[in-house]
Design an enzyme around this catalytic site. Structure first.
Site, mmCIF file in Angstrom:
data_model
loop_
_atom_site.group_PDB
_atom_site.id
_atom_site.type_symbol
_atom_site.label_atom_id
_atom_site.label_comp_id
_atom_site.label_asym_id
_atom_site.label_seq_id
_atom_site.Cartn_x
_atom_site.Cartn_y
_atom_site.Cartn_z
ATOM 1 N N LYS A 41 0.850 -1.188 0.000
ATOM 2 C CA LYS A 41 0.000 0.000 0.000
ATOM 3 C C LYS A 41 0.884 1.235 0.000
ATOM 4 O O LYS A 41 1.705 1.431 0.895
ATOM 5 C CB LYS A 41 -0.901 -0.004 1.228
ATOM 6 C CG LYS A 41 -1.783 1.226 1.334
ATOM 7 C CD LYS A 41 -2.777 1.094 2.457
ATOM 8 C CE LYS A 41 -3.593 2.365 2.609
ATOM 9 N NZ LYS A 41 -4.525 2.272 3.729
ATOM 10 N N LYS A 74 -2.275 -1.604 -3.781
ATOM 11 C CA LYS A 74 -3.134 -0.421 -3.721
ATOM 12 C C LYS A 74 -2.286 0.838 -3.835
ATOM 13 O O LYS A 74 -1.277 0.928 -3.142
ATOM 14 C CB LYS A 74 -3.866 -0.442 -2.383
ATOM 15 C CG LYS A 74 -4.731 0.754 -2.124
ATOM 16 C CD LYS A 74 -5.339 0.658 -0.757
ATOM 17 C CE LYS A 74 -6.012 1.980 -0.474
ATOM 18 N NZ LYS A 74 -6.453 2.112 0.887
HETATM 19 C C1 PBG Z 1 -7.157 3.212 5.612
HETATM 20 C C2 PBG Z 1 -7.644 3.184 4.210
HETATM 21 C C3 PBG Z 1 -7.533 4.184 3.251
HETATM 22 C C4 PBG Z 1 -8.146 3.698 2.095
HETATM 23 C C5 PBG Z 1 -8.619 2.431 2.377
HETATM 24 N N1 PBG Z 1 -8.287 2.106 3.679
HETATM 25 C C6 PBG Z 1 -6.992 5.557 3.383
HETATM 26 C C7 PBG Z 1 -5.585 5.820 3.621
HETATM 27 O O1 PBG Z 1 -4.742 4.928 3.739
HETATM 28 O O2 PBG Z 1 -5.272 6.985 3.724
HETATM 29 C C8 PBG Z 1 -8.250 4.449 0.800
HETATM 30 C C9 PBG Z 1 -9.240 3.915 -0.203
HETATM 31 C C10 PBG Z 1 -9.530 4.818 -1.342
HETATM 32 O O3 PBG Z 1 -8.892 5.860 -1.586
HETATM 33 O O4 PBG Z 1 -10.478 4.502 -2.060
HETATM 34 N N2 PBG Z 1 -8.162 2.808 6.500
#
Ligand code: PBG
Length: 317
Positions: A180, A234
């Site tokens: 991520k 992601k």
């Molecule tokens: C963290 C989380 C995020 C997203 C999913 N889980 C935000 C982040 O890491 O700042 C982002 C998903 C998206 O942008 O669609 N709980």
């Protein structure tokens, strides 16, 4: 003929719908930067999942917006917290007909917006693991089939697996947000969950640098050793190389998250008539599968499923 010889197929069964459920609202609340996506009430969430289930969508990923935030994010493991209530309602109605995934993080629940406990301005990795363990058990108790840790803390998968096993949830699966990135493409999501990171901060101390490719294979490898059942890359489109690397290196179920910013760009250009929105949407999602993803989390899920099922307004591509 092209359909017959196509090397990549996009089907309803590939899709996971991310859904938001918010406490203390009477009507669904539209999210300005995610056209067509709403913060659901418990009732409207059930309606939406009924529709998705009838369309053949196999899974949903739940995010909660609690009525109360605190420094630890304790609503994330409250028995009556917004996601736990939603999970119980959904599990009652759908049983095993819909795979219920719960995003496992505390950023939606903390008043400072970070994904863990903040000590002297920084997230403390190891203290945060305890919070994730509590949230995992609460989600599994409430009926989650899959918990999906998204906080990028080191050791989170092992800690969560131990907590689940220790509370009798040996069959609850873990989908790890393994690779991520600290991406600018999460902007609209933070509107959706009412998160502002305190002091204009960022998540660069725990999410990955977009410049790094090989590091992702390390991250995925650690999560698998710790007990992850499925892994995720992601965002998706800017990271097709990572999806492709992961596909060739690991034989486990691989998810990709087509994130809020990717959806917002598609919708904004489409609304202006600058691109053919439907064709671009299918091209994007097909490319994510071509790169090697087995499943895609996307805010386009319902729209795509309606088109594929022939109930939408667009012809099947
Ligand atoms: C963290 C989380 C995020 C997203 C999913 N889980 C935000 C982040 O890491 O700042 C982002 C998903 C998206 O942008 O669609 N709980």
């Amino acid at each position: 003929m092209r359909r017959l010889v196509a090397q990549t197929r996009l089907g309803v069964e590939d899709l996971i719908a991310p859904l938001f459920v918010r406490e203390n609202i009477d009507e669904p609340v539209p999210i300005h930067s995610l056209p067509g996506v709403v913060q659901h009430t418990q009732d409207s969430l059930l309606d939406e999942v009924r529709t998705l289930c009838n369309l053949g969508v196999p899974a949903v990923m739940l995010f909660g917006i609690p009525g109360r935030k605190d420094p630890e994010g304790s609503e994330a493991w409250n028995h009556d917290g917004v996601v736990q209530v939603a999970l119980r309602n959904l599990r009652d109605e759908f049983g095993d007909d819909m795979v219920l995934m719960a995003d496992l993080c505390v950023d939606e629940y903390t008043d400072h917006g970070h994904c863990g406990i903040v000590v002297e301005g920084d997230v403390d990795n190891d203290q945060t693991l305890v919070l994730y363990q509590q949230a995992a058990v609460a989600q599994a108790n409430a009926g989650a089939h899959v918990v999906a840790p998204s906080g990028m803390m080191d050791g989170q998968v092992m800690a969560i697996r131990a907590a689940l096993d220790g509370s009798g949830h040996i069959n609850t699966s873990i989908l790890a947000y393994s690779a991520k990135y600290a991406s600018a493409e999460y902007g609209p999501f933070r509107d959706a969950v009412d998160v502002q990171i305190a002091g204009g901060g960022d998540r660069k101390s725990y999410q990955q640098d977009p410049a790094n490719r090989r590091e992702s294979m390390e991250e995925i490898g650690f999560d698998l050793e710790e007990g992850a059942d499925m892994v995720m890359v992601k965002p998706a489109l800017s990271y097709l190389d990572i999806i492709s690397d992961a596909r060739s290196r690991y034989d486990v179920p691989l998810a990709a998250y087509h994130v809020s910013g990717e959806y917002a760009m598609l919708k904004a250009a489409g609304a202006n008539g600058w691109i053919d929105e439907t064709a671009t949407m299918f091209e994007h999602l097909t490319s994510i599968k071509r790169a090697g993803a087995d499943m895609i989390l996307t805010y386009c899920t319902r729209e795509v499923a309606e088109i594929l099922r022939g109930t939408g307004s667009e012809p099947r591509p």
